[in-house]
Design an enzyme around this catalytic site. Structure first.
Site, PDB file in Angstrom:
ATOM      1  N   HIS A 197      37.194  40.723  44.212  1.00  0.00           N
ATOM      2  CA  HIS A 197      37.332  41.094  45.622  1.00  0.00           C
ATOM      3  C   HIS A 197      36.487  42.335  45.910  1.00  0.00           C
ATOM      4  O   HIS A 197      36.007  42.984  44.988  1.00  0.00           O
ATOM      5  CB  HIS A 197      38.810  41.420  45.953  1.00  0.00           C
ATOM      6  CG  HIS A 197      39.313  42.631  45.218  1.00  0.00           C
ATOM      7  ND1 HIS A 197      39.673  42.616  43.884  1.00  0.00           N
ATOM      8  CD2 HIS A 197      39.475  43.928  45.605  1.00  0.00           C
ATOM      9  CE1 HIS A 197      40.038  43.814  43.493  1.00  0.00           C
ATOM     10  NE2 HIS A 197      39.919  44.649  44.514  1.00  0.00           N
ATOM     11  N   ASP A 199      36.931  46.022  48.211  1.00  0.00           N
ATOM     12  CA  ASP A 199      37.997  46.790  48.864  1.00  0.00           C
ATOM     13  C   ASP A 199      37.598  47.000  50.332  1.00  0.00           C
ATOM     14  O   ASP A 199      36.449  47.338  50.615  1.00  0.00           O
ATOM     15  CB  ASP A 199      38.187  48.144  48.165  1.00  0.00           C
ATOM     16  CG  ASP A 199      38.758  47.991  46.757  1.00  0.00           C
ATOM     17  OD1 ASP A 199      39.314  46.916  46.450  1.00  0.00           O
ATOM     18  OD2 ASP A 199      38.655  48.942  45.966  1.00  0.00           O
ATOM     19  N   ARG A 264      47.315  48.010  30.640  1.00  0.00           N
ATOM     20  CA  ARG A 264      46.450  48.864  31.457  1.00  0.00           C
ATOM     21  C   ARG A 264      47.260  49.387  32.635  1.00  0.00           C
ATOM     22  O   ARG A 264      48.000  48.639  33.272  1.00  0.00           O
ATOM     23  CB  ARG A 264      45.257  48.043  31.958  1.00  0.00           C
ATOM     24  CG  ARG A 264      44.346  48.797  32.935  1.00  0.00           C
ATOM     25  CD  ARG A 264      43.145  47.930  33.319  1.00  0.00           C
ATOM     26  NE  ARG A 264      42.446  48.477  34.466  1.00  0.00           N
ATOM     27  CZ  ARG A 264      41.447  49.362  34.396  1.00  0.00           C
ATOM     28  NH1 ARG A 264      41.040  49.808  33.220  1.00  0.00           N
ATOM     29  NH2 ARG A 264      40.874  49.795  35.494  1.00  0.00           N
TER      30      ARG A 264
END
Ligand code: OGA
Ligand code: NI
Length: 329
Positions: A197, A199, A264
């Site tokens: 994607h 932002d 993570r």
């Protein structure tokens, strides 16, 4: 006698490619502009945000995600709150859980950080201090960028994200280890933590622990892994900044692959303008109207269109003007 060695082909590795910006270097404004043009992505060192601040927040974040699921889901919500696997409302899923919060520190009586957190205490303080410090650093970066572009006044961009009504967000992501994400045992496939994607905001600022997974897309369509560095910040140009620079800066496509062994944790500050802010190419960056690549829109319009689209959609397309340059692309 000097021996001339043959140039060696350097493999495409994030180590050598990703621009590193030293905030203490007065000349870094030029490197910043170049990084935004070439990659829409860069790493910032000597950023002035105290290591203690981000390690406290990381600690609190890990504690939050270690809570039993039943407690986390008590603060589930949309658009703000806890979420698990589902990203947005249009069918995107990933190997991730997250906490999304309004990061506008000046919103007065409005919801700052989750009133939804049961025992806000240290978590809340850590969130507020981290956001204050990261917002300041983001403004410094935006002011250097403005200088580098030769735009006056210096706060042309930074004022958009420090405005009283800024629509900024803080997102904490947790990617648990995913045994399936072992390429060798899963037919060469990786499991997606966060699908590709761009932002939508002006700029995003990411910090993570030392687990890899983040990848960015280069202009030639290939993906490179970003070597993690828990002491630095990684910046992404967002769609709104791409529009304001009339396409000169690239809103970088990125994604996260799940790690088969380590978890993570990342924290991302999305610096957005106020809902009523008009987003359009800055007139000082274009010579005449015909060069304008995008129609004007408000942040609120754009935000709504992102809520109604899939993660990987090219959401800017609908705002592109029918110029020769756009038609040729
Ligand atoms: C995001 C994002 C990357 C990460 O939340 O928009 O790109 O490492 N996250 O969590
Ligand atoms: Ni992102």
């Amino acid at each position: 006698m000097a021996v001339l060695s043959k140039p060696v082909a350097v493999p495409k590795s994030g180590f050598s490619l990703i621009p590193v910006i030293d905030m203490s270097d007065p000349e870094s404004k030029h490197a910043l502009v170049k990084a935004c043009e070439d990659f829409g992505f860069f790493k910032v060192i000597n950023h002035g945000v105290s290591a203690e601040l981000f390690s406290v927040l990381e600690h609190e974040t890990v504690d939050f995600f270690s809570l039993p699921k039943s407690e986390k889901t008590q603060v589930a919500g949309y658009p703000f709150g806890y979420g698990n696997s589902k990203i947005g409302r249009n069918g995107d899923v990933g190997w991730v859980e997250y906490l999304l919060m309004n990061a506008n520190l000046d919103s007065g009586s409005g919801p700052l950080f989750p009133s939804l957190l049961k025992s806000p205490g240290t978590f809340r303080n850590a969130l507020e201090e981290y956001t204050t410090s990261v917002r300041k650093m983001t403004c410094d970066v935006l002011e250097k960028i403005t200088d580098g572009l030769g735009i006056k006044p210096r706060n042309t961009l930074s004022k958009l994200v420090s405005d009283q009504n800024t629509d900024s967000i803080l997102r904490l992501n947790h990617y648990p280890p995913c045994p399936l994400s072992n390429k060798k045992t899963n037919g060469g496939k990786n499991v997606i933590g966060f699908g590709e994607h761009t932002d939508p905001q002006i700029i995003s600022v990411l910090r993570s622990n030392n687990t890899s997974g983040l990848q960015i897309n280069l202009n030639d369509g290939s993906w490179i892994s970003v070597p993690p560095d828990h002491t630095s910040f990684f910046f992404n140009v967002g769609d709104s900044l791409q529009v304001m620079t009339n396409g000169r800066f690239k809103s970088v496509r990125h994604r996260v692959l799940a790690n088969c062994k380590k978890s993570r944790v990342s924290m991302i500050y999305f610096a957005g303008p106020s809902l009523t802010q008009r987003i359009a190419p800055l007139t000082c960056l274009i010579d005449n109207e015909d060069e304008r690549l995008y129609e004007e829109f408000t942040w609120s319009e754009y935000k709504n269109s992102t809520y109604n689209s899939r993660l990987s959609d090219n959401r800017l397309q609908q705002f592109e003007r029918k110029t020769i340059k756009n038609l040729l692309n």
